[in-house]
Design a protein around this motif. Sequence first.
Motif, PDB file in Angstrom:
ATOM      1  N   LEU A  18      58.352  25.355  29.695  1.00  0.00           N
ATOM      2  CA  LEU A  18      57.010  25.439  29.111  1.00  0.00           C
ATOM      3  C   LEU A  18      56.479  24.091  28.640  1.00  0.00           C
ATOM      4  CD1 LEU A  18      57.188  28.726  27.019  1.00  0.00           C
ATOM      5  CD2 LEU A  18      56.096  28.366  29.217  1.00  0.00           C
ATOM      6  N   THR A  19      57.356  23.239  28.153  1.00  0.00           N
ATOM      7  CA  THR A  19      56.927  21.935  27.645  1.00  0.00           C
ATOM      8  C   THR A  19      56.304  21.079  28.734  1.00  0.00           C
ATOM      9  OG1 THR A  19      59.252  21.406  27.903  1.00  0.00           O
ATOM     10  CG2 THR A  19      58.448  21.678  25.663  1.00  0.00           C
ATOM     11  N   LEU A  20      56.767  21.239  29.968  1.00  0.00           N
ATOM     12  CA  LEU A  20      56.226  20.466  31.094  1.00  0.00           C
ATOM     13  C   LEU A  20      55.243  21.297  31.910  1.00  0.00           C
ATOM     14  CD1 LEU A  20      59.591  18.780  32.039  1.00  0.00           C
ATOM     15  CD2 LEU A  20      57.598  17.618  31.113  1.00  0.00           C
ATOM     16  N   ALA A  21      55.237  22.609  31.676  1.00  0.00           N
ATOM     17  CA  ALA A  21      54.351  23.492  32.445  1.00  0.00           C
ATOM     18  C   ALA A  21      52.879  23.217  32.154  1.00  0.00           C
ATOM     19  CB  ALA A  21      54.667  24.958  32.131  1.00  0.00           C
ATOM     20  N   GLU A  22      52.578  22.619  31.004  1.00  0.00           N
ATOM     21  CA  GLU A  22      51.180  22.338  30.659  1.00  0.00           C
ATOM     22  C   GLU A  22      50.699  20.989  31.200  1.00  0.00           C
ATOM     23  OE1 GLU A  22      49.076  24.495  29.361  1.00  0.00           O
ATOM     24  OE2 GLU A  22      50.702  25.957  29.293  1.00  0.00           O
TER      25      GLU A  22
END
Length: 606
Positions: free
Chosen positions: A421-425
Motif C-alpha cells: 500500500l505504501t508504494l501503491a499510491e
Amino acid sequence: MHELPFPVRDANAGGGADNLGNLPEWNLDDLYKGQDAPELTRDLEWLEQECAAFAADYEGKLADLDAQGLLNCVQRNEKINAIAGRIMSFAGLRYYQLTTDAERAKFLSDMQEKVTLFTTPLVFFTLEINRIDDDVLATHFKANADLARYEPVFRRIRAMKPYQLSDELEKFLHDLGVVGDAWERLFDETIAGLTFTVNGDELNIEGTLNLLTEQDRSKREAAARELARVFQDNVKTFARVHNTQAKEKEIIDRWRKMPTPQTARHLANDVEPEVVEALREAVVAAYPKLSHRYYELKRKWLGLDVMQVWDRNAPLPMEDTRTVSWEDAEKTVMEAYAAFDPRMADIAAPFFSKGWIDAAVKPGKAPGAFAHPTVTDVHPYVMLNYLGKPRDVMTLAHELGHGVHQVLAADQGEMLSSTPLTLAETASVFGEMLTFRKMLDQAETPEQRRVLLAGKVEDMINTVIRQIAFYDFECKLHTARREGELTPDDINALWMSVQAESLGPAFEFMDGYETFWAYIPHFVHSPFYVYAYAFGDGLVNALYSVYESGADGFEEKYLEMLRAGGSKHHKELLAPFGLDASDPKFWDKGLSMISGMIDELEALEG
C-alpha cells in the motif's frame, strides 16, 4: 488471496449533475459474462478440485522438495490465487455497482464462503514455507533462477514467521474470516442505505458530502448538520462495527504476539515501523506551517472571523464553479499523461473505450472511488462518482494512475504484481501531479493560478495531514479498545482529539462533528491503511522534485519502477532516483513542496 476492492478516496464526490456527457459504465464480461456463466461454474469446480489436490500433493512435504519441485508448487499456488481472484473480483465489482441489491449481496457472500471453504486446505503453504531452513532456501534460489524470481514473496511471507500460530489455529482463523467480512458488508450496506434530506431534497451520502463543496455557504451548513443528524441516529451501529472489528483484531494480534496494533499493517506494507514513525513525526511537526497556515489564509479569503467544519472544503469566492464535462476531463488527463510519456497515454486509453471505468453517480452505488487490479490476465477496473467538479478531474487522474500501474505490474504475475500500500499510491499521486501541473501551466490569470494552487494544497492537506490525523485516531481507538468496550461518546472524543490539532486555530467545530468518523470506510475495511496516502504523497513529491530537476532518463526509470510491482523493496525502487525513505530528511522534501505552494499563495496575497 485477493482482497475485495473498496472505496479508498476521502473524496467529496457524489450527488448528481447535468451536462456531464456520456459517462462510461463497467463491462465485466472480461471476468465473466454473468453469475450464471458456464466459465464461472467451471472455475469454481476447478478451484475446489485443485485446492484439494494441492493439499494432497504438498502438505507436510514442502521442506523435502528440491528447487524445481518448490517452483512447481509455487506456480500451482499462483494459478489458484488467479482463479480465486477472478471470482472474487467479479462478485465484488458487481456488488459495488449496486450495494443495496439483495441478490448481488447474496452472490458476493456465497462466493466469499465458497472460496474461503475451498482455500482453507491451503493454509499450510505459508506455514511450511516459514519452516524451511534459511540455508536450504538460499541454495534453492541459487540453483533455480525461475524460483529466485519469487524471493520477494518468500521474504514477505517469512516476515510473518515470528507471529505464526499452529496449523490448526491458522486454518480456524482463515475459516473465521468470512465473519469479519460480514461486519464490513454491514458497514457498506448501512452507509449506502442512509438517506439525507437537505433543503427538501432526498440524497445519498455521496450527494450530501458533495454539498460541502458548494459555493453557497448555507447549503454547506445544511449538509453538514444533516450529516451529523443522520450519523448520530446511526452511531450505535457504527460504534458496534468498530468495537467488534477492533476486538477481533486485538484477539488475533494477542494470539500472534504482535507488539502493536499497527504491526500487521507494516508487515503487509513491507515497510519498517521506524520509517512510518518518521513520516508521522515529520507531518505532525509540520501541522503549523502547512494546514494551520493554509486554513488561516482560507479564512481570510472567505471573509470569516472563524471557519466552521463545513468551510473546510468550500470553494474559494473567486473560484470558477463550472462543470467539467466527461469529454473535457478525459482530454485533460490524457494530454497530461501523454506529455510526460506517450506510453502512459497508450496504456490509459482502453480504460475510456472498453468499459473499464464506471463513472456515473447512481443510487445504491458504493461511495468514493477506487481502481481494482482484478487479476493479471484480465485488466483493472476503475470506479468513480463523477460530478464534473475540477477535483473530480483530479480523482480521475488519480485512479487512472493506479490503473496504469496495475497494467504495467501485471507482467510480474499474480504473486509479484501486487504493490504494498505504501508504494501503491505512487502512480496515482504522480498522475494527479502531472494533471495539476498541466492545468497550472494553462492558467491565464493570477486568480486562476491561485485557485488551482489552493485546490492542490487542499488536496495535499487532505492526503497528508488529514490521513495522518486519521492514523492517529486509529492508533488511539485500537489502544483504547484493548482496555474495554468503547461507547459512541468514547469514540467521538478520540476523533475530536486529533481534529483540532491537525486543522488548527482557524476552525470551530459544530455540535455533531464528533460523529464524522462513522463514514470513513478505511477504518473498517483495512485498519491503518490511511498512512499509505501520506507515504505515497511524500514519496511522489520527492520523486517529482527529481523529475523537475531534469534528471536524465527519469521517464524510463519511472515506468521501470511501476513495472516492478511488488517485486522490489522501497529502498531498491527509490535508489535509481537517489532517494531513500528511511532517511528522516526524505519526508521534509515532500512537505517542503506543499510549504512552497503556500509560500506562493501568501506572495499572491501580497
